[in-house]
Design an enzyme around this catalytic site. Structure first.
Site, PDB file in Angstrom:
ATOM      1  CG  HIS A   1      -4.252  -0.954  -0.579  1.00 56.00           C
ATOM      2  ND1 HIS A   1      -4.784  -2.225  -0.528  1.00 56.00           N
ATOM      3  CD2 HIS A   1      -5.124  -0.214  -1.298  1.00 56.00           C
ATOM      4  CE1 HIS A   1      -5.927  -2.241  -1.198  1.00 56.00           C
ATOM      5  NE2 HIS A   1      -6.168  -1.037  -1.672  1.00 56.00           N
TER       6      HIS A   1
ATOM      7  CG  ASP B   1       1.513  -2.253  -2.948  1.00 59.13           C
ATOM      8  OD1 ASP B   1       1.385  -2.067  -4.170  1.00 59.13           O
ATOM      9  OD2 ASP B   1       0.569  -2.173  -2.136  1.00 59.13           O
TER      10      ASP B   1
ATOM     11  CD  GLN C   1      -2.431   3.898  -6.397  1.00 59.85           C
ATOM     12  OE1 GLN C   1      -2.366   4.729  -7.303  1.00 59.85           O
ATOM     13  NE2 GLN C   1      -3.561   3.265  -6.109  1.00 59.85           N
TER      14      GLN C   1
ATOM     15  CE  LYS D   1      -4.437  -0.024  -7.806  1.00 57.30           C
ATOM     16  NZ  LYS D   1      -5.794   0.435  -7.514  1.00 57.30           N
TER      17      LYS D   1
ATOM     18  CB  CYS E   1      -8.397  -0.215   0.575  1.00 58.74           C
ATOM     19  SG  CYS E   1      -9.907  -0.605  -0.286  1.00 58.74           S
TER      20      CYS E   1
END
Ligand code: C6P
Length: 428
Positions: free
Chosen positions: A145, A222, A225, A248, A386
């Site tokens: 991302h 990261d 997600q 999220k 993104c």
């Protein structure tokens, strides 16, 4: 330290699920926990398949935010008065909930930030900037991302370092051999996504971390997600930094988490200056607060942290194992049904995927598809997500992306498939 939001506030809900049964047998009860899921859009029942962008909040979170505002709010770490102490307990209790969620060793390793983006910028500037020299190297993957690319590019510009990119294959999988070949004496950090937001690929982060550590290189993961779908144990992973966003994970927006290994955070200078991050201030010199407060300048997002803790408690009560099992059924079902549509191509076919399908349809621009689906009450995301380098890799400007959460149903996937088929026929 007691949790700000305990399971009692969740189990007070008449729909608290029992861990013994498969999640799909309790979907009606679970869905009733999310008031927004009964919304109508353009006269149709909402089918919310944009969870990768932001997921919805259960009543337990909505109530926690409201209860906090009604009964607890004051500034934290500042007052001797009753409410300030109560708010501080709620805020620090939320930190303990996050610590348990990630299995971090200590609350000193849990820094509250605005979200994934801010956490990565913090690490780039506070860990990276004082250390990196001209010629040093930062490794990211082709599947990141923008939030895990641009802060490193900015750091590279500031320090004279360079960003190297680990390649992916046509399936959207990280090429481990090529990643291994990128490490040199000058590699200073590896920054990788756990789950790709554009394709859903799950990276083998444990192996990547081991590889990086063999070269003495710390790793930032990261997890934006990943955390809604899978359990994360930062000690088992042995990772150095792990970051995610509350919105999220069925929690509020404007709150997120930076996990940092204590020894690394201890050696990092503050990122922003202001109240709460100091021990004493005078014009002859200022001393900084201990961890994690040194990285939390100014009044924090107190209710955000409380809401995030409520979201984590809710997810824990359902169980990430059950969530993973149901979502993998949703992914297989959606993949199979969508693949049957003439002219539809799924982008990203990695062996290990989270519950997300990116696709294109011959002759239909992704944005047109999104607009047509919206008329049917179906929310998906369209565009570059993104992640423009990913689109470039596949020679595309945009895809349509349906991203599922544990509250989604196979009937909703049927609605998606029917609407996409209708749109494809319209443009044929
Ligand atoms: N992805 C999506 O629709 P923030 O905005 O800071 O909460 O999260 C940024 C971010 C970082 N990493 C990954 C893997 C992400 O997916 C996101 C956010 C959303 O895919 C909005 S662009």
């Amino acid at each position: 330290m007691s949790n700000a939001i305990t399971l009692s506030s969740l189990t007070a809900s008449p729909v608290a699920p029992s861990v013994a049964q498969p999640l799909e047998t309790q979907l009606d009860r679970i869905r009733a926990d999310f008031p927004i899921l009964s919304t109508s859009v353009h006269g149709k029942p909402l089918v919310y398949l944009d969870n990768g962008a932001s997921s919805q909040r259960p009543t337990a979170v909505i109530d926690a935010l409201s209860d906090y505002a009604r009964h607890t709010h004051a500034n934290v770490h500042r007052g001797v008065h009753y409410l300030s102490q109560k708010a501080t307990d709620a805020f620090e209790g939320a930190r303990e909930t996050v610590r348990q969620f990630l299995n971090a060793k200590s609350c000193k390793e849990i820094v509250f930030v605005r979200g994934t983006t801010e956490a990565i910028n913090l690490v780039a500037q506070s860990y990276g900037r004082p250390r990196l020299q001209p010629g040093d190297e930062i490794i990211v993957s082709h599947l990141e991302h923008h939030a895990n690319i641009v802060p490193w590019q900015m750091l590279a510009q500031q320090t004279g370092a360079q960003v190297k990119v680990a390649p992916i294959n046509e399936q959207g999988e990280l090429q481990m051999d090529a990643l291994a070949a990128l490490f040199t004496q000058r590699t200073r950090i590896l920054a990788l996504t756990h789950v790709s937001n554009a394709l859903g690929s799950v990276f083998p982060i444990r192996e990547c971390i081991t590889l990086a550590h063999q070269h003495g290189v710390p790793v930032l993961i990261d997890g934006a997600q990943a955390v809604p779908h899978t359990a994360v144990d930062v000690q088992a992973l042995d990772c150095d930094f792990y970051v995610f966003s509350g919105h999220k994970l069925f929690g509020p927006s404007g709150i997120g988490v930076l996990y940092g290994r204590e020894s690394l955070l201890q050696a990092m200078p503050p990122w922003q200056g202001g109240g709460d991050m100091i021990l004493s201030v005078s014009f002859t010199g200022t001393t900084y607060n201990e961890l994690p407060y040194r990285f939390e300048a100014g009044t924090p997002n107190i209710e955000g942290a409380v809401g995030l803790a409520a979201a984590i408690s809710y997810v824990n009560a359902i169980g990430l194992d059950r969530i993973g099992a149901w979502e993998s059924q949703l992914l297989s079902y959606a993949t199979e049904k969508l693949s049957q549509i003439d002219g539809l191509r799924i982008i990203g076919t990695a062996k290990h995927k989270a519950s997300l399908v990116s696709f294109v349809v011959d002759g239909v621009h992704a944005h047109d598809l999104g607009t047509i689906l919206d008329q049917d009450g179906i929310a998906i995301r369209t565009g570059h997500h993104c992640a423009m380098p990913v689109m470039e890799f596949f020679g595309l400007s945009a895809t349509a992306r349906a991203s599922f959460a544990f509250y989604n149903t196979k009937a909703e996937i049927d609605a998606l498939v029917s609407s996409v088929s209708g749109a494809a026929a319209l443009f044929r």
